[in-house]
Design a protein around this motif. Structure first.
Motif, PDB file in Angstrom:
ATOM      1  N   GLY A 113       0.793  -1.220   0.000  1.00 38.58           N
ATOM      2  CA  GLY A 113       0.000   0.000   0.000  1.00 38.58           C
ATOM      3  C   GLY A 113       0.824   1.269   0.000  1.00 38.58           C
ATOM      4  N   ILE A 114       0.213   2.335  -0.490  1.00 39.21           N
ATOM      5  CA  ILE A 114       0.912   3.598  -0.690  1.00 39.21           C
ATOM      6  C   ILE A 114       1.344   4.255   0.621  1.00 39.21           C
ATOM      7  N   ALA A 115       0.629   3.989   1.699  1.00 29.73           N
ATOM      8  CA  ALA A 115       0.943   4.642   2.974  1.00 29.73           C
ATOM      9  C   ALA A 115       1.845   3.803   3.865  1.00 29.73           C
ATOM     10  N   THR A 116       2.246   2.628   3.399  1.00 29.93           N
ATOM     11  CA  THR A 116       3.072   1.736   4.209  1.00 29.93           C
ATOM     12  C   THR A 116       4.545   1.996   3.948  1.00 29.93           C
ATOM     13  N   LEU A 117       5.293   2.247   4.982  1.00 29.94           N
ATOM     14  CA  LEU A 117       6.723   2.503   4.841  1.00 29.94           C
ATOM     15  C   LEU A 117       7.445   1.251   4.369  1.00 29.94           C
ATOM     16  N   PRO A 118       8.548   1.397   3.643  1.00 33.71           N
ATOM     17  CA  PRO A 118       9.312   0.230   3.204  1.00 33.71           C
ATOM     18  C   PRO A 118       9.781  -0.607   4.387  1.00 33.71           C
ATOM     19  N   ALA A 119       9.850  -1.921   4.174  1.00 25.80           N
ATOM     20  CA  ALA A 119      10.234  -2.832   5.249  1.00 25.80           C
ATOM     21  C   ALA A 119      11.602  -2.478   5.819  1.00 25.80           C
ATOM     22  N   GLY A 120      12.534  -2.060   4.950  1.00 23.05           N
ATOM     23  CA  GLY A 120      13.864  -1.705   5.414  1.00 23.05           C
ATOM     24  C   GLY A 120      13.861  -0.494   6.324  1.00 23.05           C
ATOM     25  N   GLU A 121      13.048   0.505   5.993  1.00 23.55           N
ATOM     26  CA  GLU A 121      12.967   1.702   6.824  1.00 23.55           C
ATOM     27  C   GLU A 121      12.367   1.363   8.192  1.00 23.55           C
ATOM     28  N   LEU A 122      11.348   0.534   8.201  1.00 27.39           N
ATOM     29  CA  LEU A 122      10.755   0.119   9.474  1.00 27.39           C
ATOM     30  C   LEU A 122      11.771  -0.651  10.306  1.00 27.39           C
ATOM     31  N   ALA A 123      12.438  -1.621   9.675  1.00 30.11           N
ATOM     32  CA  ALA A 123      13.382  -2.464  10.414  1.00 30.11           C
ATOM     33  C   ALA A 123      14.524  -1.646  11.023  1.00 30.11           C
ATOM     34  N   SER A 124      14.979  -0.616  10.307  1.00 32.16           N
ATOM     35  CA  SER A 124      16.102   0.191  10.802  1.00 32.16           C
ATOM     36  C   SER A 124      15.693   1.139  11.923  1.00 32.16           C
TER      37      SER A 124
END
Length: 420
Positions: free
Chosen positions: A385-396
Motif C-alpha cells: 500500500g501507498i501509505a506503508t513505509l518500506p520494510a527496510g525503513e521500518l526495520a532500521s
C-alpha cells in the motif's frame, strides 16, 4: 427369597467393572480420537492432536477494534480451518484483553476447570499477569509443526515477550511496530522527533491527541515518549526498580503536560480507544492518529475510511516494536482444537495472507529465510500500500519494548501526574 451375601455382591461388582474396562479399552483401540482424549496433549504426536481436534469449537478471545483484522479472521482463517481441519473458530471480540485475563483469574480462584476461553491473543503486561497467576495451560509451542519449521525460536523478539521469557506458553503470531499516521494535505512536513511533535501540537491546537492509558495504543505512546524525553531505552532494559525509576519520570510528565492544553478539547478529555482516535482522524477533527500496524493506514485508504492523502512516519530515534502471541488458558476445554488453530495461523499460507494488506497487512512472525523460494517470492511481490513505509525503513527504526513490569507504573503515573 435367598439373601445375597456381601462377598457375592463384591464379586459381582468387580466383574462388572472389569467388563466395562475391557469394553472401554477395546473401544479406544478402534477409535484413535477416543484414545487421544486420555493422552497428555503436551506429549502427544501431532496426528493425535489433530484427530482429537476434529469437531471442536474454539472460542478465541481477541481485541476486536479493527475491521480488517476481524474480516481476516472471519472470512479467511475460519473457513479454511473448518474445511481443512474440521475445527470451528468462534471469534469473541473484546475491547481490552486485560478483561479476559481478569475473567481467567476469577475462574482460577473458584477452581472452574471448564472455561469458555480456548484461545487468547496476548502479549506484554497481559502475558506477564497471566504467567504470574498461572493462568496459561502449558508449554505447547514445540508441539506445533509450523512453529518448529518456520519460527526462529531463539530470536530475542520471539523468545522474550516485553523482556519476559515465554517458555513455550505462547506462540508468536505476528510482529508490530509503532507508526504515526497523518494527512499529508494538512501536514506537509511531519515531525521527526517528539520535541518537534510538541512544537507542532502547540502551533496547531486541537489537531492532535492520543488515547488515554491504559488503552494499549495510548500506553505505547507514553512509553515512546519516555525513551526520547529521558535519554533512550537502554537504561530500562533491566528489571524494574520503582524507587530509582520515579525520579527519572519527571521529564516525561513535564513533556506531556507542556502540550496538554493544545490537544484536542484542550486535553480536558482523551479518546478512550484507538478506534475513537481513528474516528476523529477520519472526520478531520484531528490530523494525526497512530498505532502498531504499519499497513493499517493503507488498508483504511482502500476502504475509504481515511483520506487518500494519508501517510505514515516513524521518528528518527526509532519507534517501539514487539511481537504478539497466541496462548491457551489453563481451563480451555478444547486444547487440541486451539493447538490446531494456532498451528494453522503459523502456516506460510496464513502468514503470507495476513501480510497482504488486502487482508490485514501485518508483519509475519515467520523467519523469511525458512520459507521456500516460492513463498519468499510471494512475499516479495505483495504491494503493502501507498501509505506503508518500506520494510527496510521500518526495520532500521525498531526499538525494543520495555520489560512489562514498567507498563503499569507508567499507566498509573499518567493518571496521577497528567490526567489529574
Amino acid at each position: 427369597m435367598r439373601k445375597v451375601t456381601t462377598p457375592v455382591i463384591t464379586i459381582i461388582v468387580i466383574a462388572i467393572c472389569l467388563f466395562l474396562a475391557g469394553c472401554s479399552q477395546a473401544q479406544n483401540k478402534s477409535d484413535p480420537a477416543a484414545a487421544a482424549t486420555s493422552t497428555d496433549l503436551l506429549k502427544a504426536n501431532w496426528d493425535e492432536v489433530a484427530s482429537q481436534a476434529k469437531g471442536q469449537t474454539v472460542n478465541m478471545y481477541m481485541w476486536g477494534g479493527s475491521e480488517s483484522i476481524n474480516r481476516y479472521m472471519d472470512e479467511w482463517v475460519a473457513p479454511r480451518l473448518k474445511e481443512d481441519y474440521e475445527v470451528t473458530l468462534h471469534r469473541a471480540p473484546v475491547n481490552d484483553i486485560n478483561d479476559t485475563v481478569n475473567k481467567l483469574l476469577a475462574e482460577k480462584q473458584v477452581n472452574k476447570k471448564e472455561g469458555s476461553v480456548d484461545l487468547i491473543w496476548i502479549n506484554g503486561e497481559n502475558f506477564k499477569n497471566a504467567k504470574e497467576q498461572d493462568l496459561l495451560w502449558g508449554s505447547f509451542d514445540k508441539q506445533l509443526p509450523n512453529f518448529n519449521q518456520y519460527i526462529d525460536a531463539n530470536a530475542p523478539d520471539i523468545k522474550d515477550d516485553f523482556g519476559l521469557p515465554t517458555e513455550g506458553l505462547e506462540a508468536p503470531w505476528g510482529k508490530a511496530q509503532f507508526v504515526f499516521i497523518y494527512d499529508s494535505n494538512k501536514i506537509k512536513t511531519p515531525p521527526t522527533s517528539l520535541a518537534q511533535l510538541a512544537d507542532w501540537v502547540k502551533q496547531n491546537p486541537g489537531k492532535f491527541t492520543y488515547p488515554a492509558p491504559p488503552d494499549f495504543t495510548g500506553s505505547a505512546f507514553i512509553r515512546q515518549a519516555l525513551y526520547e524525553t529521558t535519554g533512550g531505552y537502554q537504561q530500562y532494559m533491566k528489571p524494574l526498580d520503582a524507587d530509582s525509576l520515579t525520579p527519572k519520570l519527571s521529564p516525561l510528565w513535564n513533556y506531556l503536560n507542556s502540550m496538554e492544553t493544545s490537544l484536542w478539547r484542550e486535553g480536558k478529555t482523551y479518546p478512550e480507544s484507538l478506534a475513537k482516535l481513528d474516528q476523529l482522524y477520519a472526520n478531520g477533527e484531528v490530523w494525526m492518529t497512530m498505532g502498531y500496524d504499519p499497513a493499517r493506514a493503507s488498508n483504511e485508504i482502500k476502504k475509504g475510511t481515511f483520506p487518500a492523502s494519508t501517510r505514515t512516519f516513524v521518528l528518527e530515534a526509532g519507534t517501539l516494536a514487539n511481537t504478539h502471541y497466541l496462548s491457551i488458558p489453563f481451563n480451555s476445554t478444547h486444547q487440541a482444537g486451539a493447538m490446531v488453530a494456532i498451528n494453522f495461523m503459523l502456516s506460510p499460507e496464513a502468514q503470507i495472507a495476513k501480510f497482504d494488506p488486502l487482508n490485514w497487512g501485518e508483519d509475519m512472525s515467520l523467519d523469511l529465510e525458512k520459507l521456500s523460494p516460492e513463498d519468499q517470492r510471494l512475499v516479495s511481490e505483495i504491494d503493502r500500500g501507498i501509505a506503508t513505509l518500506p520494510a527496510g525503513e521500518l526495520a532500521s527504526h525498531r526499538l525494543p519494548e520495555l520489560p512489562s513490569a514498567y507498563v503499569d507504573v507508567l499507566d498509573n503515573g499518567w493518571l496521577e501526574y497528567v490526567a489529574k
